[in-house]
Design an enzyme around this catalytic site. Sequence first.
Site, PDB file in Angstrom:
ATOM      1  N   GLU A  92     -70.274  -2.938 -70.120  1.00 11.75           N
ATOM      2  CA  GLU A  92     -71.600  -2.772 -69.514  1.00 11.75           C
ATOM      3  C   GLU A  92     -71.507  -2.524 -68.008  1.00 11.75           C
ATOM      4  O   GLU A  92     -70.463  -2.772 -67.386  1.00 11.75           O
ATOM      5  CB  GLU A  92     -72.476  -3.990 -69.788  1.00 11.75           C
ATOM      6  CG  GLU A  92     -71.951  -5.290 -69.187  1.00 11.75           C
ATOM      7  CD  GLU A  92     -73.053  -6.343 -68.997  1.00 11.75           C
ATOM      8  OE1 GLU A  92     -74.039  -6.049 -68.296  1.00 11.75           O
ATOM      9  OE2 GLU A  92     -72.891  -7.457 -69.519  1.00 11.75           O
ATOM     10  N   LYS A 126     -81.889  -2.200 -63.220  1.00 11.91           N
ATOM     11  CA  LYS A 126     -81.296  -2.925 -64.341  1.00 11.91           C
ATOM     12  C   LYS A 126     -82.009  -2.427 -65.591  1.00 11.91           C
ATOM     13  O   LYS A 126     -83.212  -2.628 -65.750  1.00 11.91           O
ATOM     14  CB  LYS A 126     -81.510  -4.430 -64.132  1.00 11.91           C
ATOM     15  CG  LYS A 126     -81.055  -5.319 -65.257  1.00 11.91           C
ATOM     16  CD  LYS A 126     -81.390  -6.775 -64.938  1.00 11.91           C
ATOM     17  CE  LYS A 126     -81.503  -7.600 -66.200  1.00 11.91           C
ATOM     18  NZ  LYS A 126     -82.148  -8.901 -65.945  1.00 11.91           N
ATOM     19  N   VAL A 133     -76.496  -5.830 -71.701  1.00 17.15           N
ATOM     20  CA  VAL A 133     -75.906  -5.942 -73.045  1.00 17.15           C
ATOM     21  C   VAL A 133     -76.734  -5.104 -74.030  1.00 17.15           C
ATOM     22  O   VAL A 133     -76.192  -4.364 -74.856  1.00 17.15           O
ATOM     23  CB  VAL A 133     -75.833  -7.426 -73.486  1.00 17.15           C
ATOM     24  CG1 VAL A 133     -75.508  -7.546 -74.977  1.00 17.15           C
ATOM     25  CG2 VAL A 133     -74.786  -8.166 -72.648  1.00 17.15           C
ATOM     26  N   ASP A 158     -89.877 -16.049 -71.906  1.00 20.54           N
ATOM     27  CA  ASP A 158     -88.761 -15.262 -71.382  1.00 20.54           C
ATOM     28  C   ASP A 158     -87.559 -15.377 -72.321  1.00 20.54           C
ATOM     29  O   ASP A 158     -86.807 -16.349 -72.295  1.00 20.54           O
ATOM     30  CB  ASP A 158     -88.395 -15.711 -69.962  1.00 20.54           C
ATOM     31  CG  ASP A 158     -87.407 -14.762 -69.309  1.00 20.54           C
ATOM     32  OD1 ASP A 158     -86.905 -13.844 -69.992  1.00 20.54           O
ATOM     33  OD2 ASP A 158     -87.127 -14.929 -68.104  1.00 20.54           O
ATOM     34  N   SER A 169     -84.384 -12.944 -73.672  1.00 23.69           N
ATOM     35  CA  SER A 169     -83.693 -11.685 -73.366  1.00 23.69           C
ATOM     36  C   SER A 169     -83.762 -10.689 -74.521  1.00 23.69           C
ATOM     37  O   SER A 169     -83.601 -11.058 -75.690  1.00 23.69           O
ATOM     38  CB  SER A 169     -82.236 -11.964 -73.032  1.00 23.69           C
ATOM     39  OG  SER A 169     -81.556 -10.745 -72.843  1.00 23.69           O
ATOM     40  N   ALA A 170     -83.955  -9.429 -74.168  1.00 24.28           N
ATOM     41  CA  ALA A 170     -83.917  -8.344 -75.160  1.00 24.28           C
ATOM     42  C   ALA A 170     -82.530  -8.244 -75.804  1.00 24.28           C
ATOM     43  O   ALA A 170     -82.380  -7.627 -76.862  1.00 24.28           O
ATOM     44  CB  ALA A 170     -84.286  -7.021 -74.491  1.00 24.28           C
ATOM     45  N   ASP A 171     -81.521  -8.881 -75.193  1.00 24.31           N
ATOM     46  CA  ASP A 171     -80.169  -8.855 -75.784  1.00 24.31           C
ATOM     47  C   ASP A 171     -80.187  -9.414 -77.209  1.00 24.31           C
ATOM     48  O   ASP A 171     -79.463  -8.941 -78.086  1.00 24.31           O
ATOM     49  CB  ASP A 171     -79.182  -9.688 -74.953  1.00 24.31           C
ATOM     50  CG  ASP A 171     -78.902  -9.099 -73.576  1.00 24.31           C
ATOM     51  OD1 ASP A 171     -79.382  -7.983 -73.298  1.00 24.31           O
ATOM     52  OD2 ASP A 171     -78.203  -9.764 -72.787  1.00 24.31           O
ATOM     53  N   LYS A 174     -74.513 -18.854 -70.413  1.00 21.80           N
ATOM     54  CA  LYS A 174     -74.576 -19.852 -69.341  1.00 21.80           C
ATOM     55  C   LYS A 174     -75.703 -20.831 -69.602  1.00 21.80           C
ATOM     56  O   LYS A 174     -76.737 -20.463 -70.165  1.00 21.80           O
ATOM     57  CB  LYS A 174     -74.861 -19.155 -68.018  1.00 21.80           C
ATOM     58  CG  LYS A 174     -73.745 -18.295 -67.528  1.00 21.80           C
ATOM     59  CD  LYS A 174     -73.946 -17.971 -66.060  1.00 21.80           C
ATOM     60  CE  LYS A 174     -72.816 -17.101 -65.574  1.00 21.80           C
ATOM     61  NZ  LYS A 174     -73.075 -15.681 -65.847  1.00 21.80           N
TER      62      LYS A 174
HETATM   63  N1  PSU Z   1     -75.457 -13.272 -68.115  1.00 17.97           N
HETATM   64  C1  PSU Z   1     -74.302 -13.376 -67.441  1.00 17.97           C
HETATM   65  N2  PSU Z   1     -73.877 -12.314 -66.727  1.00 17.97           N
HETATM   66  C2  PSU Z   1     -74.566 -11.138 -66.690  1.00 17.97           C
HETATM   67  C3  PSU Z   1     -75.777 -11.036 -67.424  1.00 17.97           C
HETATM   68  C4  PSU Z   1     -76.177 -12.123 -68.125  1.00 17.97           C
HETATM   69  O1  PSU Z   1     -73.673 -14.413 -67.479  1.00 17.97           O
HETATM   70  O2  PSU Z   1     -74.146 -10.191 -66.013  1.00 17.97           O
HETATM   71  C5  PSU Z   1     -76.535  -9.725 -67.434  1.00 17.97           C
HETATM   72  C6  PSU Z   1     -76.139  -8.898 -68.667  1.00 17.97           C
HETATM   73  O3  PSU Z   1     -76.217  -7.524 -68.342  1.00 17.97           O
HETATM   74  C7  PSU Z   1     -77.214  -9.260 -69.660  1.00 17.97           C
HETATM   75  C8  PSU Z   1     -78.423  -9.343 -68.756  1.00 17.97           C
HETATM   76  O4  PSU Z   1     -77.395  -8.315 -70.693  1.00 17.97           O
HETATM   77  O5  PSU Z   1     -77.936  -9.975 -67.576  1.00 17.97           O
HETATM   78  C9  PSU Z   1     -79.542 -10.136 -69.370  1.00 17.97           C
HETATM   79  O6  PSU Z   1     -80.670 -10.038 -68.568  1.00 17.97           O
HETATM   80  P1  PSU Z   1     -82.058 -10.633 -69.073  1.00 17.97           P
HETATM   81  O7  PSU Z   1     -81.864 -12.117 -69.136  1.00 17.97           O
HETATM   82  O8  PSU Z   1     -83.054 -10.226 -68.031  1.00 17.97           O
HETATM   83  O9  PSU Z   1     -82.311 -10.040 -70.416  1.00 17.97           O
HETATM   84 MN    MN Z   2     -86.024 -11.970 -69.357  1.00 17.31          MN
END
Ligand code: PSU
Ligand code: MN
Length: 314
Positions: free
Chosen positions: A32, A94, A114, A146, A148-150, A167
């Site tokens: 990524e 992002k 991701v 909130d 994540s879309a992941d 984390k």
């Molecule tokens: N968690 C980490 N390191 C990262 C990310 C998440 O420990 O770099 C990054 C990754 O690209 C992940 C994104 O897909 O943050 C998730 O963001 P969000 O929570 O806004 O979906």
């Molecule tokens: Mn989010």
Amino acid sequence: MNGINDHYKKYLDVSPEVASAVEEDRPMVALESTIISHGMPYPQNVETALNVENIIREHGAVPATIAVIGGRLKAGLSKDEIEYLGMAGTKVTKASRRDIPVLVSKGMDGATTVTTTMMIAYMAGISVFATGGIGGVHRGAEVTMDISADLEELSKTPVMVVCAGAKSILDLGLTLEYLETKGVPVIGYGTEELPAFYTRKSGFGVDYRMDTPEELARLLKVQKDMPNAGGILVANPIPEEYSMDPAVINRAIEEALRQAKEEGIRGKASTPYLLAKVKELTDGDSLESNIRLVCNNAALAAETAAAYCALNRR
Ligand code: PSU
Ligand code: MN
């Protein structure tokens, strides 16, 4: 003959190194770019990105770092493109799934999370992806929503994501519940416990433990044969020698969460803010651990991709 679906070619550029791996059905590992632009400071981000690519080559696979540049979806970046994203840092968008059609139609740049790395890897025919940590269900999500879309992408795109867990800026228990609901297998590599990125343990169990790249490759092959197959999450603990003191890291995380709340940080800014704060509060120690665990995941992903290719040749 392998190749990229013509429909995707309209939007997707594949580097010469990746294109020949696709043609010849050789092992490939996606990487990524949000980790480069938003996850680490310059110049360590660029050094790490290039180093990780080399680790993948040394372990018998072709690296494909993924991003959006000038509205083109890219699988495989040049050194100059990696340097560009690393220097631009958080100035680059992002890019989550909803950003892709906007960035493409407007000819803009984007660093892939991701979510979008899985999406573009799939378009390019890449089934294994190495990263550091994934997004998940945030603490307090029962109010903020909130999530994540992941997690959503893991439920619908058949790519194996090798990470070091999540984390504890996130609610790890709720993240596991969500993955269960969405039908995503969660595999501990050499462990029964979900690792928490900087530490090898989290107190939460995973569904299954696997101990070799061959086992992971067989799992991937079966999953891809299932109807409406989604992804697989492999949680690979940080090597013992680079893991952090849980008390130190947890204190930093609590403080980062407190400051984020005070400053009213929300939405897509939340994760990058928390990551940067934790880094600042641990005085660079967490950056070293972060770099080491990404390298560790890259090696496992490359070995798994190689084992997967060998299975398909049989
Ligand atoms: N968690 C980490 N390191 C990262 C990310 C998440 O420990 O770099 C990054 C990754 O690209 C992940 C994104 O897909 O943050 C998730 O963001 P969000 O929570 O806004 O979906
Ligand atoms: Mn989010």
